[in-house]
Each structure stands twice: as C-alpha cells, then as structure tokens.
Design a protein around this motif. Structure first.
Motif, PDB file in Angstrom:
ATOM      1  N   PRO A  22     -10.760  -5.868  -2.948  1.00  0.00           N
ATOM      2  CA  PRO A  22      -9.509  -5.884  -3.705  1.00  0.00           C
ATOM      3  C   PRO A  22      -9.286  -7.229  -4.392  1.00  0.00           C
ATOM      4  CG  PRO A  22      -9.087  -5.742  -1.325  1.00  0.00           C
ATOM      5  CD  PRO A  22     -10.560  -5.752  -1.520  1.00  0.00           C
ATOM      6  N   THR A  25      -3.920 -11.066  -4.245  1.00  0.00           N
ATOM      7  CA  THR A  25      -2.518 -10.786  -4.504  1.00  0.00           C
ATOM      8  C   THR A  25      -2.000 -11.760  -5.556  1.00  0.00           C
ATOM      9  OG1 THR A  25      -2.209  -9.992  -2.249  1.00  0.00           O
ATOM     10  CG2 THR A  25      -0.228 -10.680  -3.446  1.00  0.00           C
ATOM     11  N   GLU A  61      -3.706 -12.471   5.697  1.00  0.00           N
ATOM     12  CA  GLU A  61      -4.210 -12.899   4.400  1.00  0.00           C
ATOM     13  C   GLU A  61      -5.691 -13.234   4.526  1.00  0.00           C
ATOM     14  OE1 GLU A  61      -1.456 -15.579   2.218  1.00  0.00           O
ATOM     15  OE2 GLU A  61      -0.190 -15.280   3.991  1.00  0.00           O
ATOM     16  N   ARG A  62      -6.483 -12.558   3.683  1.00  0.00           N
ATOM     17  CA  ARG A  62      -7.929 -12.805   3.651  1.00  0.00           C
ATOM     18  C   ARG A  62      -8.386 -12.863   2.211  1.00  0.00           C
ATOM     19  NH1 ARG A  62      -8.718  -8.316   7.714  1.00  0.00           N
ATOM     20  NH2 ARG A  62      -8.312  -9.345   9.670  1.00  0.00           N
ATOM     21  N   VAL A  65      -5.933 -11.981  -0.452  1.00  0.00           N
ATOM     22  CA  VAL A  65      -5.293 -10.666  -0.420  1.00  0.00           C
ATOM     23  C   VAL A  65      -4.295 -10.633   0.738  1.00  0.00           C
ATOM     24  CG1 VAL A  65      -5.626  -8.172  -0.143  1.00  0.00           C
ATOM     25  CG2 VAL A  65      -7.337  -9.548  -1.365  1.00  0.00           C
ATOM     26  N   HIS A  67      -2.182  -8.530   3.231  1.00  0.00           N
ATOM     27  CA  HIS A  67      -2.253  -7.190   3.820  1.00  0.00           C
ATOM     28  C   HIS A  67      -1.091  -7.002   4.795  1.00  0.00           C
ATOM     29  CE1 HIS A  67      -4.261  -3.513   5.127  1.00  0.00           C
ATOM     30  NE2 HIS A  67      -3.811  -3.811   6.337  1.00  0.00           N
ATOM     31  N   SER A  69       0.628  -4.490   7.792  1.00  0.00           N
ATOM     32  CA  SER A  69       0.418  -3.438   8.768  1.00  0.00           C
ATOM     33  C   SER A  69       1.676  -3.383   9.628  1.00  0.00           C
ATOM     34  CB  SER A  69      -0.813  -3.756   9.620  1.00  0.00           C
ATOM     35  OG  SER A  69      -1.002  -2.765  10.591  1.00  0.00           O
ATOM     36  N   ASP A  83       0.406   0.655   6.053  1.00  0.00           N
ATOM     37  CA  ASP A  83      -0.815  -0.140   6.093  1.00  0.00           C
ATOM     38  C   ASP A  83      -1.365  -0.222   4.674  1.00  0.00           C
ATOM     39  OD1 ASP A  83      -2.853  -1.451   7.888  1.00  0.00           O
ATOM     40  OD2 ASP A  83      -4.143  -0.052   6.799  1.00  0.00           O
ATOM     41  N   GLY A  84      -1.507  -1.446   4.162  1.00  0.00           N
ATOM     42  CA  GLY A  84      -2.045  -1.605   2.822  1.00  0.00           C
ATOM     43  C   GLY A  84      -1.903  -3.025   2.317  1.00  0.00           C
ATOM     44  N   ASP A  85      -2.217  -3.205   1.057  1.00  0.00           N
ATOM     45  CA  ASP A  85      -2.249  -4.527   0.434  1.00  0.00           C
ATOM     46  C   ASP A  85      -1.088  -4.729  -0.530  1.00  0.00           C
ATOM     47  OD1 ASP A  85      -4.676  -5.087   1.709  1.00  0.00           O
ATOM     48  OD2 ASP A  85      -5.833  -4.178   0.079  1.00  0.00           O
ATOM     49  N   PHE A  96       2.933  -2.591  -3.494  1.00  0.00           N
ATOM     50  CA  PHE A  96       2.158  -2.320  -2.289  1.00  0.00           C
ATOM     51  C   PHE A  96       1.257  -1.124  -2.561  1.00  0.00           C
ATOM     52  CE2 PHE A  96       1.939   0.440   1.488  1.00  0.00           C
ATOM     53  CZ  PHE A  96       1.447  -0.414   2.449  1.00  0.00           C
ATOM     54  N   GLY A  98      -1.246   1.397  -0.517  1.00  0.00           N
ATOM     55  CA  GLY A  98      -1.715   1.768   0.802  1.00  0.00           C
ATOM     56  C   GLY A  98      -1.117   3.074   1.253  1.00  0.00           C
TER      57      GLY A  98
END
Length: 148
Positions: A22, A25, A61-62, A65, A67, A69, A83-85, A96, A98
C-alpha cells in the motif's frame, strides 16, 4: 525485459497473487495523526456509547502506512470490528480502506460486512470521527465512532 514478462506470465499462470504494497498514508495534518494515535476507543451505538464500554483501536505504522485494528463487544449487545489502512488524514477527516463488521447488533443474527473505502469525519466541536457511510446494511443507520 523478456525474462521479466515471462516470469510474470509464469506467476499468473500458476494462480499466484502478487502482494501489492500500500502507498504511505498521506498526512496533511500532523496533529490529527497524533489524535488518532492517542485515540480513546471506538463505539457502535447499538452496543454502547458509554466511555467505559468503548472498544479499543490499535494504531500501527509500518513503512509510512497507518493501520487501524479495532473491536468493541458486549455480551448480548453484539460486536463491532474494523481492520484496514488509513489512506489520508487531515484536520477533521480521514479515509479508511478495509473491513468493518457488525454482528448481532442491534438484533441477534444480523451480520453487516463492509469492505471498501470509507470516510470518517469530526464535525463541529465533536471529539470523535464518525463513519460517514452510515446506512449500508438492512436500511439501518450505524454510528461507528472513533474517539480522540
């Protein structure tokens, strides 16, 4: 180039699915991201709006992105999960992409599964973002809120 195309064709022919990373953000307002990181939970009106009964939202955050949950549940009142980005966030809104699932709320046996891209917005002096696509299943209006 021919080897690359042959490799792609081989992968597609075997049914393998390529993983798509993805996009990071898009953060237009750093303070809003800080509020999201420090959120105080989520709620669905069918379950409870009471602060002590709110569910939790975990923010990870990775690679840029963001995320989310989250889950809210109460015996006999149903369950909300998301659940999503986060695709983009600004001072009052975030988008959002997801899954949002509501089960057994407001009625036992109800299952509302939403997969897609959704908007959350904080209006006026409200201290929460509210899902803007409120009516998606069964003609009911679901207020999904994330508090800051």
């Amino acid at each position: 180039m021919i080897r690359v195309l042959a490799s792609v064709a081989l992968l597609l022919g075997t049914g393998a699915v390529a993983q798509v990373t993805p996009a990071p953000t898009r953060v237009a307002d750093r303070a809003a991201l800080v509020r999201l990181r420090g959120n105080t939970g989520l709620s669905l009106q069918w379950i409870s709006w009471a602060p002590r009964a709110r569910g939790t939202v975990r923010v990870l955050e990775r690679s840029g992105v963001v995320h989310l949950s989250g889950r809210q549940a109460a015996p006999g009142a149903g369950t909300l999960t998301l659940d999503g980005d986060v695709l983009a966030i600004d001072a009052r809104d975030f988008s959002f992409r997801g899954r949002i699932v509501i089960t057994d709320a407001p009625d036992l046996g109800r299952a509302c599964v939403r997969d897609g891209t959704y908007s959350f917005r904080a209006t006026g002096t409200r201290r929460y973002w509210r899902l803007q696509q409120m009516e998606q299943c069964d003609g009911l209006t679901d207020y999904v809120d994330i508090y800051f």
